[in-house]
Scaffold this active site. Structure first.
Site, short mmCIF file in Angstrom:
data_model
loop_
_atom_site.label_atom_id
_atom_site.label_comp_id
_atom_site.label_asym_id
_atom_site.label_seq_id
_atom_site.Cartn_x
_atom_site.Cartn_y
_atom_site.Cartn_z
N GLU A 441 -19.58 -44.78 -39.02
CA GLU A 441 -19.06 -44.13 -37.52
C GLU A 441 -20.24 -43.39 -37.18
OE1 GLU A 441 -16.62 -45.56 -36.49
OE2 GLU A 441 -15.83 -46.31 -38.27
N HIS A 444 -22.56 -45.32 -35.51
CA HIS A 444 -22.21 -45.89 -33.96
C HIS A 444 -22.41 -44.51 -32.91
CE1 HIS A 444 -20.29 -49.72 -34.78
NE2 HIS A 444 -19.19 -49.19 -35.31
ZN ZN Z 1 -17.84 -50.25 -36.39
#
Ligand code: ZN
Ligand code: ADP
Length: 653
Positions: A441, A444
């Protein structure tokens, strides 16, 4: 008030004498049978054998004629099928009648025997067995089924089509303080409360107030509670119904229930109408394998027309619906004037869980020295309803051990029990997985913040099994896709690849968690080439046409195998190129990622602001020129554990 009256009428109708007095029916039934048998025994014998001790003899027709001729018979009775004769010796002779004999009656006349006709068929018995009894049997079966159905549906068979009994009306005394851990969702609905309290204030200004609000979130996160709190804060009546109860076996029932629901609410406006599990009726109308479901469609159409029909500016009725499956909803529901505002009610993070525990601890006696932080750490991924259960369970445990207060050990035992129960249902995240998800995460999020054209991050979360996922913005109008510029599409791909790339850089191994990201990245590049004319391969030639935008984007392929090969190769190269660029960025910013990871370990969620702060500090410390995209504020995204969800799904299959 009117609601109550209607309820009473409803009950009377439902109750009728059929439902309430089965004894009455059986009394009638018994009388009919008794009468029938009396008829059978009385009438069909004629008068000859009445009360006498006479012997009855079956004889042949010719024998009877013989007896008549020899004057041994005193009386004769003739029915359709037989003849009975009383002999002088008081015997009764019985024989079958022969219709084709025209000499019998003249013979009787000649010998002076008294004769008369009698009816052997007992009309009453006949009526009973061939008409009344079957009707009663059918009626009995019908009543039996009806009463069973009534139990199942919670409504009467005679009350079909009316939702009065299923519609709950109350004035909740729940307040916003009772809803914890979902602060963002509360912020979204506070203005509704003010509007319901003083509609005039808004109407004078010509303000547009949303008619419908869709609460989206996993089960047990407090969607119903939040809706009730809105009504409670505004002090308005709360009408609630579960959409699954709209759907019954009789077509048209759902639609009339919707009508009733809105009628009741409008009468008492300002009011809140709450529809739980809206996906039960609001499923995309072409999503079924067999096309549509008439009943569901009718109900949905009725709901839409009710929502379009009332003028929210004059009648303050706000419709709040809840779902945990927003992706299946029909686009028509999300249009302006309907549920055009969507509010995410997601699973609580660490701080949220502690707040929820505190709310529910108000009702029980808890020792002063309990350590809620510990409980908060142990309950990652649990929803509000689970936490409420834990407090309750702990109180029961303390009671069983005759304690005067709930202690830490009770809380911990309750947590363990509830988690053991949940573990059977769904695998829990272990430490290794948590590490992977967290880096994924952060990858991202970092890419999103340093890439021009990418959306800004509002929040990064590693709360397991939440609904928020990367790019999860419910009300994203379809048109946007077609208005995105090339660099924005590439930025979106970069962000998608960021998760997988982070796993490679920091975990040194790749998990299955990124498959959904990769699928979406591939799709974006494919569409760029084949539909949007954004590549050298096809140039401006459109290879794929959207056949029907409303039917969920099926496409028609219109190119040769050779071109297909070329498209595939190009997509692969483009993905590779972007992936390498993303890897580079992540390596440059690895210190920033590590800082984000430790912040996430601490609190499970971090705000977009925090992400930007970490990146900025890192850049300053390392003398990097800032790559943070400051100028453009684009749609914002929640970055969450969608990869984790995907992971579990694939493992379960
Ligand atoms: Zn992902
Ligand atoms: P949903 O409608 O999202 O499935 P509910 O509102 O029915 O969840 O939640 C069930 C119960 O769990 C609530 O009545 C409340 O007691 C508790 N609960 C759930 N979420 C919260 C929350 N955020 N704060 C406080 N209590 C909660």
């Amino acid at each position: 008030m009117s609601q109550n009256n209607q309820n009473k009428n409803q009950n009377n109708n439902n109750g009728g004498f059929f439902n309430k007095n089965p004894i009455f029916i059986f009394a009638i039934f018994a009388i009919v049978i008794v009468l029938a048998f009396r008829g059978l025994t009385g009438d069909s014998m004629g008068t000859l054998g009445e009360g006498s001790m006479n012997a009855t003899k079956n004889i042949s027709y010719s024998e009877l004629k013989e007896l008549v001729s020899s004057k041994q018979i005193s009386r004769v009775e003739i029915s359709e099928t037989s003849i009975r004769a009383l002999g002088l010796n008081q015997n009764i002779y019985v024989t079958k009648r022969i219709h084709s004999d025209p000499t019998f009656i003249p013979l009787l006349d000649a010998t002076g025997v008294e004769y008369k006709a009698y009816s052997e068929t007992n009309w009453f018995g006949e009526l009973l067995f061939s008409w009344v009894l079957p009707v009663f049997i059918f009626f009995g079966i019908w009543m039996f089924l009806a009463s069973r159905m009534q139990k199942n549906m919670g409504g009467g068979i005679l009350g079909i089509g009316s939702a009065k009994k299923l519609i709950n009306s109350e004035k909740p005394n729940v307040k916003f303080d009772d809803v914890a851990g979902v602060e963002e969702a509360k912020d979204e609905v506070v203005e509704i409360v003010d509007y319901l309290k003083n509609p005039d204030k808004y109407l004078r200004l010509g303000a547009k107030i949303p008619k419908g609000i869709l609460l989206v979130g996993p089960p047990g996160t407090g969607k119903t509670l939040l809706a009730r709190a809105v009504a409670g804060e505004a002090d308005v009546p709360f009408f609630s119904i579960s959409a699954s109860s709209f759907i019954e076996m009789f077509v048209g029932v759902g639609a009339s229930r919707v009508r009733d629901l809105f009628e009741s609410a409008k009468k008492e406006s300002p009011a809140i109408v709450f529809i739980d599990e809206i996906d039960a009726i609001g499923k995309s109308r072409n999503s079924g394998p067999m096309g549509g479901n008439d009943e569901r469609e009718q109900t949905l159409n009725q709901l839409l027309s009710e929502m379009d029909g009332f003028d929210a500016d004059k009648l303050p009725v706000i419709v709040i619906a809840a779902t945990n499956r927003p992706e299946v909803l029909d686009a028509a529901l999300l249009r302006p004037g309907r549920f055009d505002r969507q509010v995410l009610v997601d699973k609580p993070d660490f701080k949220g869980r502690i707040d929820i525990l505190k709310v529910h601890m108000k009702d029980v006696k808890i020792a002063k020295n309990v350590n809620l932080e510990e409980i908060g750490r142990l309950t990652t991924g649990l929803a509000g309803a689970d936490l409420q259960n834990i407090i309750n369970e702990a109180a029961l445990l303390a009671g069983r051990n005759s304690k005067t207060e709930v202690e830490q050990s009770d809380l911990i035992e309750a947590v363990e029990r509830s988690i053991a129960g949940l573990e059977k249902k769904s695998r829990r995240v272990n430490a290794k997985e948590k590490r992977i998800v967290t880096y994924h995460e952060c990858g991202h999020a970092l890419i999103a913040e340093v890439t021009k054209g990418a959306k800004r991050v509002t929040k990064v979360s590693v709360v397991p099994r939440g609904l928020a996922a990367l790019g999860y913005t419910l009300n994203r109008p379809e048109e946007n896709k077609f208005l995105m510029q090339k660099h924005e599409l590439i930025a979106e791909v970069d962000v998608l690849l960021g998760g997988r790339a982070a796993e490679e850089v920091f975990i040194k191994e790749i998990s299955t968690g990124a498959s959904n990201d990769l699928e979406r990245a591939t799709d974006i590049f494919k569409s760029m080439i084949s539909m949007y004319g954004m590549s050298e391969v096809a140039g401006l030639m459109v290879l794929e046409k959207q056949r029907n935008n409303f039917l969920g984007g099926q496409t028609i392929k219109d190119y040769s195998d050779k071109t297909a090969q070329l498209v595939d190769d190009t997509v692969k190269n483009m993905l590779n190129e972007r992936y390498n660029a993303v890897l580079d960025t992540l390596r440059t910013y690895s210190g920033a990622i590590e800082n984000m990871v430790s912040a996430l370990y601490e609190s499970e969620t971090i705000e977009g602001e925090k992400v930007r702060e970490i990146i900025k500090n890192f850049e300053e410390e390392n003398g990097l020129e800032t790559r943070l995209v400051e100028d453009e504020i684009k749609e914002e995204i929640h970055i969450n554990d969608e990869s984790q969800d995907k992971n579990e799904d694939t493992k379960e299959v």
